[in-house]
Scaffold this active site. Structure first.
Site, PDB file in Angstrom:
ATOM      1  N   GLU A 226      -1.049  10.819  -1.201  1.00 25.00           N
ATOM      2  CA  GLU A 226      -2.228   9.987  -0.933  1.00 25.00           C
ATOM      3  C   GLU A 226      -3.265  10.779  -0.135  1.00 25.00           C
ATOM      4  OE1 GLU A 226      -1.525   5.993   0.424  1.00 25.00           O
ATOM      5  OE2 GLU A 226      -3.353   5.986   1.626  1.00 25.00           O
ATOM      6  N   CYS A 272      -7.513   6.410   3.086  1.00 29.65           N
ATOM      7  CA  CYS A 272      -7.480   4.943   3.193  1.00 29.65           C
ATOM      8  C   CYS A 272      -7.962   4.534   4.592  1.00 29.65           C
ATOM      9  CB  CYS A 272      -6.056   4.449   2.966  1.00 29.65           C
ATOM     10  SG  CYS A 272      -5.880   2.658   3.056  1.00 29.65           S
ATOM     11  N   THR A 274      -7.044   2.328   6.438  1.00 26.66           N
ATOM     12  CA  THR A 274      -5.958   1.916   7.340  1.00 26.66           C
ATOM     13  C   THR A 274      -5.408   3.121   8.105  1.00 26.66           C
ATOM     14  OG1 THR A 274      -4.275   2.240   5.632  1.00 26.66           O
ATOM     15  CG2 THR A 274      -5.205   0.025   5.828  1.00 26.66           C
ATOM     16  N   ARG A 281       1.624   6.320  11.964  1.00 27.71           N
ATOM     17  CA  ARG A 281       2.494   5.155  11.752  1.00 27.71           C
ATOM     18  C   ARG A 281       3.861   5.524  12.308  1.00 27.71           C
ATOM     19  NH1 ARG A 281       5.750   1.816   8.255  1.00 27.71           N
ATOM     20  NH2 ARG A 281       6.384   3.425   6.770  1.00 27.71           N
ATOM     21  N   ARG A 310       7.499  -3.820   6.666  1.00 29.22           N
ATOM     22  CA  ARG A 310       7.597  -3.343   5.276  1.00 29.22           C
ATOM     23  C   ARG A 310       9.056  -3.439   4.835  1.00 29.22           C
ATOM     24  NH1 ARG A 310       3.614   2.059   4.911  1.00 29.22           N
ATOM     25  NH2 ARG A 310       1.751   0.985   5.625  1.00 29.22           N
ATOM     26  N   GLU A 315       6.301   0.808   1.784  1.00 29.55           N
ATOM     27  CA  GLU A 315       5.250  -0.129   1.409  1.00 29.55           C
ATOM     28  C   GLU A 315       5.510  -0.726   0.026  1.00 29.55           C
ATOM     29  OE1 GLU A 315       1.468   1.786   1.086  1.00 29.55           O
ATOM     30  OE2 GLU A 315       0.511   0.087   2.086  1.00 29.55           O
TER      31      GLU A 315
HETATM   32  P1  ADP Z   1       4.071   5.943   4.804  1.00 35.74           P
HETATM   33  O1  ADP Z   1       4.996   5.750   5.933  1.00 35.74           O
HETATM   34  O2  ADP Z   1       3.796   7.383   4.598  1.00 35.74           O
HETATM   35  O3  ADP Z   1       2.858   5.113   4.994  1.00 35.74           O
HETATM   36  P2  ADP Z   1       5.838   4.362   3.024  1.00 35.74           P
HETATM   37  O4  ADP Z   1       5.718   3.066   3.711  1.00 35.74           O
HETATM   38  O5  ADP Z   1       5.772   4.318   1.518  1.00 35.74           O
HETATM   39  O6  ADP Z   1       4.708   5.425   3.432  1.00 35.74           O
HETATM   40  O7  ADP Z   1       7.200   5.054   3.436  1.00 35.74           O
HETATM   41  C1  ADP Z   1       7.566   6.289   2.900  1.00 35.74           C
HETATM   42  C2  ADP Z   1       9.064   6.517   2.983  1.00 35.74           C
HETATM   43  O8  ADP Z   1       9.454   6.625   4.342  1.00 35.74           O
HETATM   44  C3  ADP Z   1       9.882   5.375   2.388  1.00 35.74           C
HETATM   45  O9  ADP Z   1      11.004   5.909   1.707  1.00 35.74           O
HETATM   46  C4  ADP Z   1      10.362   4.634   3.620  1.00 35.74           C
HETATM   47  O10 ADP Z   1      11.573   3.935   3.422  1.00 35.74           O
HETATM   48  C5  ADP Z   1      10.561   5.802   4.570  1.00 35.74           C
HETATM   49  N1  ADP Z   1      10.605   5.369   5.973  1.00 35.74           N
HETATM   50  C6  ADP Z   1       9.639   4.762   6.686  1.00 35.74           C
HETATM   51  N2  ADP Z   1      10.048   4.501   7.931  1.00 35.74           N
HETATM   52  C7  ADP Z   1      11.314   4.979   8.016  1.00 35.74           C
HETATM   53  C8  ADP Z   1      12.292   5.020   9.056  1.00 35.74           C
HETATM   54  N3  ADP Z   1      12.039   4.544  10.270  1.00 35.74           N
HETATM   55  N4  ADP Z   1      13.482   5.580   8.768  1.00 35.74           N
HETATM   56  C9  ADP Z   1      13.759   6.084   7.549  1.00 35.74           C
HETATM   57  N5  ADP Z   1      12.868   6.089   6.542  1.00 35.74           N
HETATM   58  C10 ADP Z   1      11.674   5.536   6.770  1.00 35.74           C
HETATM   59  N1  ARG Z   2      -4.695  -0.058  -1.457  1.00 34.39           N
HETATM   60  C1  ARG Z   2      -3.514  -0.788  -1.113  1.00 34.39           C
HETATM   61  C2  ARG Z   2      -3.889  -2.204  -0.721  1.00 34.39           C
HETATM   62  O1  ARG Z   2      -5.041  -2.458  -0.462  1.00 34.39           O
HETATM   63  C3  ARG Z   2      -2.749  -0.126   0.027  1.00 34.39           C
HETATM   64  C4  ARG Z   2      -3.438  -0.130   1.354  1.00 34.39           C
HETATM   65  C5  ARG Z   2      -2.706   0.447   2.538  1.00 34.39           C
HETATM   66  N2  ARG Z   2      -1.698   1.383   2.184  1.00 34.39           N
HETATM   67  C6  ARG Z   2      -1.862   2.683   1.937  1.00 34.39           C
HETATM   68  N3  ARG Z   2      -0.835   3.371   1.503  1.00 34.39           N
HETATM   69  N4  ARG Z   2      -3.012   3.286   2.137  1.00 34.39           N
HETATM   70  O2  ARG Z   2      -3.021  -3.062  -0.662  1.00 34.39           O
END
Ligand code: ADP
Ligand code: ARG
Length: 370
Positions: A226, A272, A274, A281, A310, A315
């Site tokens: 992303e 993004c 966010t 995060r 989540r 996500e």
């Molecule tokens: P991002 O954190 O980069 O915004 P995602 O929500 O898609 O993106 O998470 C990406 C990956 O990281 C997923 O496989 C999710 O399960 C993993 N993940 C997020 N938080 C944790 C955590 N605390 N422990 C293990 N894996 C995690």
């Molecule tokens: N574009 C998606 C939405 O509006 C994701 C937004 C936040 N997440 C991200 N990976 N940037 O629901």
């Protein structure tokens, strides 16, 4: 400022007209009023982005929560009438007059182990997004940009040493089966995200995309998914201080070698809205069998502490075996260490609540006639 050409304007007008008739709870729907649309529809950034490039994903996915991305750094200012209120609402109050505070990673010592109060936290992860100055974001990147940027990043990653040292693998060199194993292990990003695809963010895939892993998989770096970069520190258990210490060392080392895009007002810039500001995060995977029985109670508790819930695979995924991903929601308008503290304090409260429901359950079991 350049002006949109008439063919592109006709497409934009037609798509917006359709969107107006669609039900959506996205911030795009809320803030792209006819008035704002008319103000922005002719504008084009220096690298060629139009309003359509900013909103495509939200138009195609009415179930978006946000619905906009920024095709380049300039979009945040040129189309600010649309981004400002979205940024303000998502980050819990950041008015167009406000400035993101300066960088302050603080010290990890203030944070401890989240499993101090019981074994609730399965794993802990802290990540940030970073963009490299001089490159547009995904939708405007050419295949030459992808190749060049990947090479620059690979050279910078080669310089990481000690516990941060590892190796980079281009997605082109990993089989689909290996990719799936890495995804299942929570190390690699997924393929085919429909929100990103609709934003034109997956062009030339898998060219230029890849993953870096240190020797024990506790430092993970995503390239050109992303964002240009996602820098991730993670490990099993709840030792947030250790995870954060590694994260800060990795971000600092890479920041010394790569020019990260930064704005005085919006902090670190990313694709993004966010992920602006600190772009951090900080999350835990946490098992909550009591709170998790009613997702609404969990969501309400999370809201109270500015946390986001989540599913187990990240996500847009569902929780398995009552294991949720809980993280700070705000990333802009507060410092790095404040983001961490917000997650730490909130998770502590969530654990307290979960424990109190244990007591409630055993009391109701005692009172039961069975
Ligand atoms: P991002 O954190 O980069 O915004 P995602 O929500 O898609 O993106 O998470 C990406 C990956 O990281 C997923 O496989 C999710 O399960 C993993 N993940 C997020 N938080 C944790 C955590 N605390 N422990 C293990 N894996 C995690
Ligand atoms: N574009 C998606 C939405 O509006 C994701 C937004 C936040 N997440 C991200 N990976 N940037 O629901």
């Amino acid at each position: 400022m350049d002006q949109i050409d008439s063919t592109d304007l006709a497409v934009l007008e037609a798509e917006y007209k359709k969107f107006k008739a669609v039900k959506s709870r996205s911030l795009l729907k809320k803030y792209l009023t006819q008035d704002v649309f008319d103000k922005l529809k002719h504008r084009v950034t220096a690298s060629g982005a139009t309003l359509y490039d900013c909103i495509k994903s939200g138009l195609a996915n009415p179930d978006s929560s946000i619905g906009v991305y920024a095709p380049d750094a300039e979009s945040y200012t040129l189309f600010h009438e649309l981004y400002d209120p979205i940024i303000d609402e998502y980050h819990g109050g950041f008015s167009p007059k406000e400035y993101h505070p300066g960088i302050n990673f603080g010290t990890a010592d203030a944070l401890g182990d989240l499993n101090e109060w019981g074994n609730y936290v399965v794993s802990t992860r802290v990540r940030c997004a970073r963009s490299i100055e001089g490159y547009p974001f995904n939708p405007l990147m050419t295949s030459e940009h992808y190749a060049e940027l990947e090479q620059d990043v690979e050279n910078a990653l080669d310089m990481l040493d000690d516990d941060l040292a590892g190796y980079y693998r281009s997605l082109n060199r990993i089989t689909i089966q290996e990719q799936d194993e890495l995804i299942a292990g929570h190390l690699l990003f997924k393929r085919g995200d429909r929100f990103l695809e609709a934003a034109d963010a997956c062009r030339f895939w898998p060219d230029g995309r890849g993953i870096f892993l240190n020797s024990d998989n506790t430092l993970v770096i995503w390239v050109n998914e992303e964002d240009h970069l996602r820098i991730i520190s993670m490990q099993e258990g709840g030792d947030l201080a250790q995870v954060y210490d590694r994260f800060v060392r990795a971000v600092t080392a890479l920041g010394n070698r790569l020019p990260f895009s930064f704005s005085q007002r919006l902090g670190f810039l990313s694709f993004c809205p966010t992920n602006l500001g600190t772009a951090i995060r900080a999350s835990v995977h946490i098992r909550l069998p009591n709170l998790g029985k009613d997702k609404r109670i969990l969501e309400d508790a999370a809201d109270q502490f500015n946390l986001q819930v989540r599913g187990t695979a990240g996500e847009h995924s569902e929780a398995k075996d009552y294991t949720f991903d809980i993280s700070n929601r705000r990333r802009l308008g507060l410092t790095e260490i404040e983001c961490l503290q917000e997650m730490y304090d909130g998770v502590k409260e969530i654990i307290r609540l979960e424990k109190s429901m244990d007591k409630g359950n055993s009391r109701s079991r005692k009172n039961s006639t069975y």
